[in-house]
Design a protein around this motif. Structure first.
Motif, PDB file in Angstrom:
ATOM      1  N   ASP A  57      -1.099  -8.390   8.935  1.00 54.34           N
ATOM      2  CA  ASP A  57      -0.819  -9.815   9.131  1.00 54.34           C
ATOM      3  C   ASP A  57      -1.328 -10.618   7.831  1.00 54.34           C
ATOM      4  O   ASP A  57      -2.503 -10.360   7.308  1.00 54.34           O
ATOM      5  N   THR A  58      -0.704 -11.501   7.128  1.00 47.82           N
ATOM      6  CA  THR A  58      -1.024 -12.531   6.109  1.00 47.82           C
ATOM      7  C   THR A  58      -0.872 -13.854   6.597  1.00 47.82           C
ATOM      8  O   THR A  58      -1.024 -14.119   7.970  1.00 47.82           O
ATOM      9  N   ASP A  59      -0.772 -14.913   5.593  1.00 47.45           N
ATOM     10  CA  ASP A  59      -0.469 -15.984   6.114  1.00 47.45           C
ATOM     11  C   ASP A  59       0.997 -16.204   6.462  1.00 47.45           C
ATOM     12  O   ASP A  59       1.643 -15.336   6.532  1.00 47.45           O
ATOM     13  N   ASP A  60       1.423 -17.505   6.957  1.00 52.62           N
ATOM     14  CA  ASP A  60       2.680 -17.577   7.656  1.00 52.62           C
ATOM     15  C   ASP A  60       3.930 -17.687   6.597  1.00 52.62           C
ATOM     16  O   ASP A  60       4.938 -18.082   6.981  1.00 52.62           O
ATOM     17  N   ALA A  61       3.659 -17.657   5.092  1.00 51.72           N
ATOM     18  CA  ALA A  61       4.580 -17.802   4.343  1.00 51.72           C
ATOM     19  C   ALA A  61       5.654 -16.605   4.309  1.00 51.72           C
ATOM     20  O   ALA A  61       5.330 -15.524   5.033  1.00 51.72           O
ATOM     21  N   GLU A  62       6.802 -16.918   3.761  1.00 48.86           N
ATOM     22  CA  GLU A  62       7.831 -15.826   3.755  1.00 48.86           C
ATOM     23  C   GLU A  62       7.536 -14.496   3.148  1.00 48.86           C
ATOM     24  O   GLU A  62       6.880 -14.689   2.117  1.00 48.86           O
ATOM     25  N   ARG A  63       7.997 -13.353   3.420  1.00 46.57           N
ATOM     26  CA  ARG A  63       7.586 -12.129   2.849  1.00 46.57           C
ATOM     27  C   ARG A  63       8.647 -11.245   3.273  1.00 46.57           C
ATOM     28  O   ARG A  63       9.361 -11.395   3.964  1.00 46.57           O
ATOM     29  N   PHE A  64       8.847 -10.441   2.329  1.00 44.21           N
ATOM     30  CA  PHE A  64       9.972  -9.536   2.285  1.00 44.21           C
ATOM     31  C   PHE A  64       9.557  -7.969   2.171  1.00 44.21           C
ATOM     32  O   PHE A  64       8.512  -7.686   1.605  1.00 44.21           O
ATOM     33  N   PHE A  65      10.527  -7.151   2.964  1.00 45.68           N
ATOM     34  CA  PHE A  65      10.079  -5.756   2.909  1.00 45.68           C
ATOM     35  C   PHE A  65      11.189  -4.933   2.622  1.00 45.68           C
ATOM     36  O   PHE A  65      12.292  -5.214   3.125  1.00 45.68           O
ATOM     37  N   ILE A  66      11.218  -4.013   1.599  1.00 45.43           N
ATOM     38  CA  ILE A  66      12.143  -3.277   1.169  1.00 45.43           C
ATOM     39  C   ILE A  66      12.022  -1.811   1.421  1.00 45.43           C
ATOM     40  O   ILE A  66      11.058  -1.140   1.070  1.00 45.43           O
ATOM     41  N   ILE A  67      12.852  -1.115   2.008  1.00 50.07           N
ATOM     42  CA  ILE A  67      12.788   0.254   2.267  1.00 50.07           C
ATOM     43  C   ILE A  67      14.128   1.102   1.429  1.00 50.07           C
ATOM     44  O   ILE A  67      15.127   0.563   1.690  1.00 50.07           O
ATOM     45  N   GLY A  68      13.670   2.265   1.036  1.00 47.76           N
ATOM     46  CA  GLY A  68      15.081   2.876   0.601  1.00 47.76           C
ATOM     47  C   GLY A  68      14.681   3.933  -0.721  1.00 47.76           C
ATOM     48  O   GLY A  68      13.598   3.795  -1.013  1.00 47.76           O
ATOM     49  N   PRO A  69      15.716   4.530  -1.061  1.00 47.47           N
ATOM     50  CA  PRO A  69      15.315   5.470  -2.309  1.00 47.47           C
ATOM     51  C   PRO A  69      14.780   4.850  -3.546  1.00 47.47           C
ATOM     52  O   PRO A  69      14.257   5.385  -4.339  1.00 47.47           O
ATOM     53  N   GLY A  70      15.024   3.612  -3.755  1.00 54.93           N
ATOM     54  CA  GLY A  70      14.562   2.898  -5.071  1.00 54.93           C
ATOM     55  C   GLY A  70      13.322   2.228  -4.976  1.00 54.93           C
ATOM     56  O   GLY A  70      12.812   1.679  -5.880  1.00 54.93           O
ATOM     57  N   VAL A  71      12.474   2.450  -3.973  1.00 58.87           N
ATOM     58  CA  VAL A  71      11.108   1.613  -3.777  1.00 58.87           C
ATOM     59  C   VAL A  71       9.972   2.517  -4.330  1.00 58.87           C
ATOM     60  O   VAL A  71       8.882   1.818  -4.383  1.00 58.87           O
ATOM     61  N   ASP A  72      10.168   3.969  -4.664  1.00 60.84           N
ATOM     62  CA  ASP A  72       8.797   4.546  -5.130  1.00 60.84           C
ATOM     63  C   ASP A  72       8.644   3.960  -6.597  1.00 60.84           C
ATOM     64  O   ASP A  72       9.177   3.512  -7.384  1.00 60.84           O
TER      65      ASP A  72
END
Length: 532
Positions: free
Chosen positions: A216-231
């Motif tokens: 967990d971090t602060d309450d700010a907006e955060r994005f997570f991306i999964i898929g073949p292009g994240v390496d």
């Protein structure tokens, strides 16, 4: 009768039918107000009232709107009444949102309420949606199928998550651990995920991690991306945002009387965050009689030429004309000369185009060399008015006098040293919390040291030209960057090249890439008095 597939437009309330007011919902961002579309910028330019998100930089918005516009902070559902009342008064309203209204699931409900009541008086300008922005700022190429999950509204069960090769998830930082637990059920604890924080800002950080390692971090907006292009092997080839040469550099720009907004734009292009420190203040002349006489002479046809040597001179004459109920049309019978692009732009804002500007060099001396000589057979008058600062422009006055002109100089404004910046800014300058300082004149060097002190030795010093560099040397500052040509573009590019070389040197030496302000700070030794 067959029912129409398309619903009727909402009826406009009687109180709005005869008004010329309107509301435009404008999307922007995310993270950068500079992502406004041309339509959004146009709507802001003509707006009378602008309602902005609570976390939006109102000062930045102020630079995009007209001088008379009112900027209000959004009060959520309470905005509906304000917007409808303003429309009824014939005002043009803009509701500015830091995203896109239709793709942000948590956008306020005012949009639907106002659209249902304002009828023909409402419009929507789309913004950059957060989902595609996350892919771009994260340097991730989307696969053939990709989907979005907005977990800010709630984290669904694992079996309810969308099925796609690339998945973009938006969540609050404080919910990261809860999100990771559900994601682990679907993708496994060791599944790779790209975490993106403070997206679109110069303090953005991206990290390739696993669901098991998320915290967990602060309450700010955060994005997570999964898929073949994240390496990392893929992203390192395409990363463009966080690898800007001045990314996350904090730069101080001392300003004299000249506008440095274009310099700030150049530095922003390379990823920097700039803070302008005013070192000079523009004040009216000590006495007004001379300016009053000069403006009356302009209106009465006393002068054939009016020579502007700075944007401030243009402003001084314009303001004086306005006090008499006049505008730029009062100068229609006077030939205009201008020195400097800023002066020409100031005239353009008044709808005026100078008849003469220096071609070879933008200086007062160059203008005198290119000025036409007085000819008593052609010229009906020989008088020239030069409104300037309280510092004489001798090369111009002498040069015009030799050409046969009767030159009258009038003090239109005074330049005085500005008040010191806030104590926090002064302390940051002296202790090296700024990564760089960009000096645009020798005067800027002297004035900044006078009001804020000398920058720390670790701060990178950039100078726009040899005279500015000499002033830095005189005050004991080593110049790291000297512009190839004395322009804002050149000094910004020079600083970016310096940062690129510095980063390359750190990488080749096997050192972590750090900014100048991230040096090791020596701990202060405690002084122990004898006998204690």
């Amino acid at each position: 009768m067959t029912e129409s597939l398309y619903p009727m437009s909402p009826a406009t309330p009687p109180e709005l039918e005869a008004t010329s007011g309107s509301v435009t919902f404008v999307g922007s961002g995310p993270g950068d107000l500079g992502l406004l579309t041309l339509s959004g910028s146009r709507a802001l330019r003509f707006a009378d009232v602008i309602v902005v998100d609570p976390d939006m930089d109102a000062e930045h918005v102020r630079t995009l709107v007209s001088a008379h516009a009112q900027i209000r902070c959004s009060k959520g559902d309470g905005d509906t009444g304000l917007i409808l009342r303003s429309i009824a008064q014939g005002l043009k309203v803009v509701r500015l949102h830091g995203g896109d209204y239709f793709t942000d699931a948590d956008a306020d409900s005012v949009l639907s309420e106002v659209l249902s009541q304002a009828g023909l008086h409402a419009n929507v300008v789309p913004g950059v949606n957060r989902w595609s922005a996350a892919l771009s700022y994260g340097a991730v190429t989307a696969s053939a199928s990709f989907a979005a999950l907005d977990a800010i509204l709630g984290i669904p069960a694992a079996q309810e998550w969308p099925s796609a090769a690339t998945l973009i998830i938006r969540a609050r930082g404080a919910d990261s651990r809860s999100l990771a637990e559900t994601a682990s059920e679907r993708f496994g604890r060791d599944g790779a995920v790209l975490s993106l924080q403070r997206m679109g800002t110069t303090s953005q950080s991206s990290e390739l991690t696993t669901w098991a390692a998320l915290t967990d971090t602060d309450d700010a907006e955060r994005f997570f991306i999964i898929g073949p292009g994240v390496d990392d092997s893929h992203r390192n080839r395409f990363s463009w945002f966080e690898r800007k040469p001045l990314f996350d550099w904090r730069i101080v720009v001392p300003r004299t009387k000249d506008d440095v907004s274009s310099l700030v734009e150049e530095l922003d292009h390379y990823g920097a965050t700039s803070e302008i420190v005013a070192t000079m203040s523009i004040e009216p002349p000590r006495t007004e009689q001379a300016m009053e006489k000069a403006v009356r002479g302009l209106v009465d046809g006393r002068y054939l030429w009016l020579v502007f040597t700075s944007p401030h001179a243009v402003t001084a004459i314009s303001e004086r004309l306005q006090e008499y109920g006049l505008d730029s049309r009062a100068l229609s019978g006077v030939s205009l000369a201008a020195v400097g692009s800023g002066t020409t732009e100031a005239l353009a804002r008044l709808g005026l185009v100078p008849d003469l500007t220096p071609v070879v060099e933008n200086t007062t001396g160059a203008l005198a060399n290119e000025f036409p000589a007085y000819d008593d057979l052609i010229d009906p008058l020989n008088r020239v008015l030069v409104p300037s600062a309280d510092v004489a422009v001798e090369p111009l006055l002498v040069g015009l006098g030799r050409l046969g002109w009767d030159v009258e100089e009038v003090t239109a404004y005074r330049t005085v040293r500005a008040a010191p910046p806030p104590a926090e800014v002064r302390d940051d300058i002296k202790t090296g919390m700024f990564d760089a300082v960009v000096f645009t004149s020798a005067t800027a060097v002297r004035n900044m040291i006078g009001i804020a002190g000398k920058p720390h030795a670790a701060t990178v010093v950039a100078a726009i030209g040899p005279a500015t560099a000499a002033a830095c040397d005189m005050h004991g500052m080593h110049v790291d960057v000297l512009a190839d040509t004395p322009t804002f573009e050149s000094v910004a590019e020079g600083l970016a090249r310096f940062a690129d070389r510095r980063r390359a040197d750190q990488v080749s030496a096997g050192l972590p890439v750090t900014k100048p302000s991230q040096r090791k700070r020596r701990k202060r030794r405690k002084v122990v008095e004898a006998g204690q």
